[in-house]
Scaffold this motif. Structure first.
Motif, PDB file in Angstrom:
ATOM      1  N   MET A 268       0.813  -1.209   0.000  1.00 43.89           N
ATOM      2  CA  MET A 268       0.000   0.000   0.000  1.00 43.89           C
ATOM      3  C   MET A 268       0.850   1.264   0.000  1.00 43.89           C
ATOM      4  SD  MET A 268      -3.185   0.590  -0.282  1.00 43.89           S
ATOM      5  CE  MET A 268      -4.153   2.105  -0.412  1.00 43.89           C
ATOM      6  N   GLU A 269       1.993   1.265   0.704  1.00 44.34           N
ATOM      7  CA  GLU A 269       2.858   2.441   0.677  1.00 44.34           C
ATOM      8  C   GLU A 269       3.345   2.732  -0.736  1.00 44.34           C
ATOM      9  OE1 GLU A 269       6.133   2.348   3.349  1.00 44.34           O
ATOM     10  OE2 GLU A 269       4.903   2.214   5.147  1.00 44.34           O
ATOM     11  N   GLN A 270       3.726   1.670  -1.445  1.00 45.52           N
ATOM     12  CA  GLN A 270       4.208   1.846  -2.819  1.00 45.52           C
ATOM     13  C   GLN A 270       3.078   2.303  -3.738  1.00 45.52           C
ATOM     14  OE1 GLN A 270       4.841  -0.644  -0.727  1.00 45.52           O
ATOM     15  NE2 GLN A 270       6.787  -1.659  -1.144  1.00 45.52           N
ATOM     16  N   LEU A 271       1.882   1.788  -3.510  1.00 43.29           N
ATOM     17  CA  LEU A 271       0.750   2.203  -4.332  1.00 43.29           C
ATOM     18  C   LEU A 271       0.483   3.699  -4.150  1.00 43.29           C
ATOM     19  CD1 LEU A 271      -2.535   0.274  -4.922  1.00 43.29           C
ATOM     20  CD2 LEU A 271      -2.610   2.699  -4.372  1.00 43.29           C
ATOM     21  N   ARG A 272       0.491   4.154  -2.910  1.00 45.20           N
ATOM     22  CA  ARG A 272       0.249   5.575  -2.653  1.00 45.20           C
ATOM     23  C   ARG A 272       1.336   6.436  -3.306  1.00 45.20           C
ATOM     24  NH1 ARG A 272      -3.697   6.512   1.129  1.00 45.20           N
ATOM     25  NH2 ARG A 272      -4.356   4.691   2.346  1.00 45.20           N
ATOM     26  N   ALA A 273       2.585   5.971  -3.241  1.00 45.53           N
ATOM     27  CA  ALA A 273       3.672   6.725  -3.866  1.00 45.53           C
ATOM     28  C   ALA A 273       3.507   6.766  -5.380  1.00 45.53           C
ATOM     29  CB  ALA A 273       5.011   6.104  -3.492  1.00 45.53           C
ATOM     30  N   ALA A 274       3.154   5.636  -5.983  1.00 42.67           N
ATOM     31  CA  ALA A 274       2.971   5.585  -7.432  1.00 42.67           C
ATOM     32  C   ALA A 274       1.866   6.541  -7.877  1.00 42.67           C
ATOM     33  CB  ALA A 274       2.642   4.159  -7.863  1.00 42.67           C
ATOM     34  N   VAL A 275       0.770   6.554  -7.141  1.00 43.97           N
ATOM     35  CA  VAL A 275      -0.345   7.436  -7.479  1.00 43.97           C
ATOM     36  C   VAL A 275       0.068   8.896  -7.323  1.00 43.97           C
ATOM     37  CG1 VAL A 275      -2.655   8.175  -6.749  1.00 43.97           C
ATOM     38  CG2 VAL A 275      -2.132   5.729  -6.967  1.00 43.97           C
ATOM     39  N   ALA A 276       0.716   9.215  -6.194  1.00 44.57           N
ATOM     40  CA  ALA A 276       1.090  10.603  -5.929  1.00 44.57           C
ATOM     41  C   ALA A 276       2.069  11.149  -6.954  1.00 44.57           C
ATOM     42  CB  ALA A 276       1.686  10.726  -4.525  1.00 44.57           C
ATOM     43  N   PHE A 277       2.950  10.287  -7.466  1.00 52.60           N
ATOM     44  CA  PHE A 277       4.011  10.761  -8.351  1.00 52.60           C
ATOM     45  C   PHE A 277       3.696  10.554  -9.830  1.00 52.60           C
ATOM     46  CE2 PHE A 277       6.113  11.163  -4.396  1.00 52.60           C
ATOM     47  CZ  PHE A 277       7.124  12.083  -4.580  1.00 52.60           C
ATOM     48  N   GLY A 278       2.447  10.218 -10.155  1.00 52.81           N
ATOM     49  CA  GLY A 278       2.025  10.359 -11.537  1.00 52.81           C
ATOM     50  C   GLY A 278       1.744   9.114 -12.338  1.00 52.81           C
ATOM     51  N   ALA A 279       1.613   7.949 -11.711  1.00 51.90           N
ATOM     52  CA  ALA A 279       1.287   6.749 -12.483  1.00 51.90           C
ATOM     53  C   ALA A 279      -0.130   6.835 -13.047  1.00 51.90           C
ATOM     54  CB  ALA A 279       1.412   5.509 -11.600  1.00 51.90           C
ATOM     55  N   ASP A 280      -0.307   6.326 -14.250  1.00 48.60           N
ATOM     56  CA  ASP A 280      -1.638   6.186 -14.834  1.00 48.60           C
ATOM     57  C   ASP A 280      -2.296   4.883 -14.404  1.00 48.60           C
ATOM     58  OD1 ASP A 280      -1.564   8.575 -16.540  1.00 48.60           O
ATOM     59  OD2 ASP A 280      -0.015   7.489 -17.637  1.00 48.60           O
ATOM     60  N   ALA A 281      -1.472   3.900 -14.094  1.00 51.95           N
ATOM     61  CA  ALA A 281      -1.959   2.589 -13.662  1.00 51.95           C
ATOM     62  C   ALA A 281      -0.894   1.967 -12.780  1.00 51.95           C
ATOM     63  CB  ALA A 281      -2.258   1.692 -14.866  1.00 51.95           C
ATOM     64  N   VAL A 282      -1.320   1.053 -11.925  1.00 50.54           N
ATOM     65  CA  VAL A 282      -0.387   0.300 -11.089  1.00 50.54           C
ATOM     66  C   VAL A 282      -0.626  -1.182 -11.322  1.00 50.54           C
ATOM     67  CG1 VAL A 282      -0.217   2.083  -9.316  1.00 50.54           C
ATOM     68  CG2 VAL A 282      -1.943   0.276  -9.091  1.00 50.54           C
ATOM     69  N   TYR A 283       0.422  -1.971 -11.111  1.00 48.29           N
ATOM     70  CA  TYR A 283       0.237  -3.423 -11.124  1.00 48.29           C
ATOM     71  C   TYR A 283       0.703  -3.975  -9.788  1.00 48.29           C
ATOM     72  CZ  TYR A 283       5.241  -3.905 -12.398  1.00 48.29           C
ATOM     73  OH  TYR A 283       6.613  -3.848 -12.430  1.00 48.29           O
ATOM     74  N   LEU A 284      -0.068  -4.896  -9.280  1.00 47.69           N
ATOM     75  CA  LEU A 284       0.163  -5.445  -7.950  1.00 47.69           C
ATOM     76  C   LEU A 284      -0.236  -6.911  -7.951  1.00 47.69           C
ATOM     77  CD1 LEU A 284      -2.930  -5.615  -6.587  1.00 47.69           C
ATOM     78  CD2 LEU A 284      -2.590  -3.151  -6.469  1.00 47.69           C
ATOM     79  N   ALA A 285       0.020  -7.566  -6.822  1.00 48.00           N
ATOM     80  CA  ALA A 285      -0.314  -8.985  -6.692  1.00 48.00           C
ATOM     81  C   ALA A 285      -1.105  -9.204  -5.423  1.00 48.00           C
ATOM     82  CB  ALA A 285       0.944  -9.844  -6.673  1.00 48.00           C
ATOM     83  N   ALA A 286      -1.945 -10.228  -5.448  1.00 44.08           N
ATOM     84  CA  ALA A 286      -2.571 -10.707  -4.232  1.00 44.08           C
ATOM     85  C   ALA A 286      -1.567 -11.600  -3.505  1.00 44.08           C
ATOM     86  CB  ALA A 286      -3.857 -11.459  -4.557  1.00 44.08           C
ATOM     87  N   ASP A 287      -2.015 -12.282  -2.485  1.00 47.61           N
ATOM     88  CA  ASP A 287      -1.097 -13.141  -1.732  1.00 47.61           C
ATOM     89  C   ASP A 287      -0.887 -14.495  -2.382  1.00 47.61           C
ATOM     90  OD1 ASP A 287      -3.655 -14.048  -1.294  1.00 47.61           O
ATOM     91  OD2 ASP A 287      -3.681 -13.582   0.852  1.00 47.61           O
TER      92      ASP A 287
END
Length: 438
Positions: free
Chosen positions: A10-29
């Motif tokens: 979640m910390e990385q997601l917030r950083a990606a959004v704040a710094f200009g990403a149009d989309a993020v990719y992530l994984a479940a567990d």
């Protein structure tokens, strides 16, 4: 082009959004290729999606490990849960998993993972006929290869390509070395990164004289044969990818989405790299922004396979960086900055604030204070659970002068006449190189 950023937590997601990403990719567990990242439980993904969507950012979820029957049996419920959470796309490498996703979650776009090694137009067209919205290029494709594929495939089939981060020494990341040395398969998401370990070359016994063998530092006495050329023994020392100067060429080749590697990276790294690519995509000259990519920990940079064969770093085996992440900005206003410490900094030190959307801002450490009522060592009943809660409850008399910020994850206060947005990062300028000479 879409800017697609990694979100290992979640910390990385917030950083990606704040710094200009149009989309993020992530994984479940489950089912992601970066099992060591923080990742998200299925219960946490709706919150992550809601946060990203509230900022106009799409969420792609990886499901790209090597699939066995025991994995396949879990996929229908897995895909349905992600569909209900509102994710925008699945990134899938296995054809069986791809088919199941199409049946049980037809609303969600399906993107073909680089693990599928799509490297030609015919393969891309087959995936498109099965329902793919996007293909992620094999890492071994050149820029000319991508342009050729773009000319051969339907206009509505998108192309995604990596532009920054670690390069795997195996074909499209399908490596057997981790499994061979440790029993932990990279193809199941458990890569131990043996291509980044420290090795030495030598002979195990006099009778082996003249034969070069490889020994890993934590496995003394276990030898592996290796060939060595005149240039040395840097046999798995791939340069990191850096295509910041070549974004226009990628766009011209027909790439729709540029992807940053790094779901094992911290939020500071995500913010630094995403911010740099955002600024160039928005029109800043790359020469002006390129130094930002030297500030984060990286191996020597190259352009992968885009223009020629990928190179190894032949000068040294290790990482370097020109800044150290020292704190996260929690709040800033009325001449005060409140920061969560990550590494040491001190009164009088010259720092820089990495802020969304622009160049770094100088910050001098003045009147440094510490809040002793919050931190990992505070176990009092009723103690604040978050930094923001601690700030809301802190009185003026709770702050103590502190010449040195040396308590990780504790709150500090300093004077800051220039307001900075929450979610910025403080860094100290320092050159570091972790070199292991071959």
């Amino acid at each position: 082009m879409e800017l697609l950023a990694p979100a290992g937590g979640m910390e990385q997601l917030r950083a990606a959004v704040a710094f200009g990403a149009d989309a993020v990719y992530l994984a479940a567990d489950r089912f992601g290729m970066r099992a060591r990242a923080a990742n998200f439980s299925l219960a946490e993904i709706p919150e992550a999606v809601a946060f990203a969507h509230s900022h106009g950012v799409k969420v792609h979820v990886t499901c790209n490990i090597l699939m066995h029957d025991s994995d396949i049996a879990q996929l229908p419920d897995f895909f349905r849960a992600l569909d209900a959470a509102g994710v925008d796309a699945f990134i899938i490498g296995d054809m069986g998993a791809f088919a199941i996703a199409g049946r049980v979650a037809p609303r969600v776009e399906r993107h073909v993972s680089t693990q599928a090694s799509v490297a030609n137009g015919e393969a891309a067209k087959v995936w498109h006929s099965l329902g793919a919205k996007r293909v992620v290029c094999a890492r071994e494709m050149s820029l000319a290869d991508i342009a050729q594929m773009r000319r051969q495939i339907p206009d509505d089939l998108e192309i995604e390509a990596f532009v920054h981060g670690a390069m795997c020494m195996a074909v499209s990341g399908r490596c057997l070395i981790s499994s061979y040395l440790t029993g932990r398969s990279g193809n199941k998401g458990h890569c131990t990164q043996p291509c980044r370990w420290n090795y030495k070359v030598g002979a195990p016994a006099p009778e082996a004289a003249g034969e070069w063998l490889l020994e890993e530092e934590k496995r003394p006495g276990v030898f592996f044969p290796v060939e060595q050329e005149e240039t040395g023994s840097f046999i798995m020392n791939a340069e990191d990818l850096n295509m910041l100067p070549h974004l226009a060429e990628l766009a011209q080749a027909g790439v729709n989405s540029v992807k940053i590697e790094g779901r094992n990276k911290k939020a500071f790294y995500v913010a630094s790299v995403v911010g740099a690519y955002r600024r160039v995509l928005d029109g800043e000259p790359w020469q002006q922004v390129a130094p930002e990519l030297l500030d984060v920990s990286h191996r020597p940079y190259g352009t992968g396979f885009y223009f020629d064969e990928a190179r190894q770093a032949v000068d040294y085996d290790g990482y370097e960086q020109q800044t150290m992440h020292v704190a996260d900005v929690v709040a800033c206003g009325d001449g005060r900055l409140y920061a969560l410490a990550r590494n040491r900094f001190e009164e009088g030190q010259a720092l820089e604030a990495l802020v969304p959307g622009g160049a770094a801002v100088p910050v001098g450490v003045r009147n440094l204070c510490w809040l002793p009522t919050f931190g990992p060592d505070v176990h009092d009943e009723g103690a604040p659970a978050t930094a923001k809660e601690a700030l809301a409850r802190a009185g003026a008399g709770d702050w103590l002068p502190a010449p040195l910020a040396n308590r990780s994850c504790n709150l500090y206060r300093l004077d800051c006449p220039q307001p900075l947005p929450a979610g910025s990062f403080l860094r100290a300028r320092v050159f570091r190189r972790s070199a292991r000479h071959g």
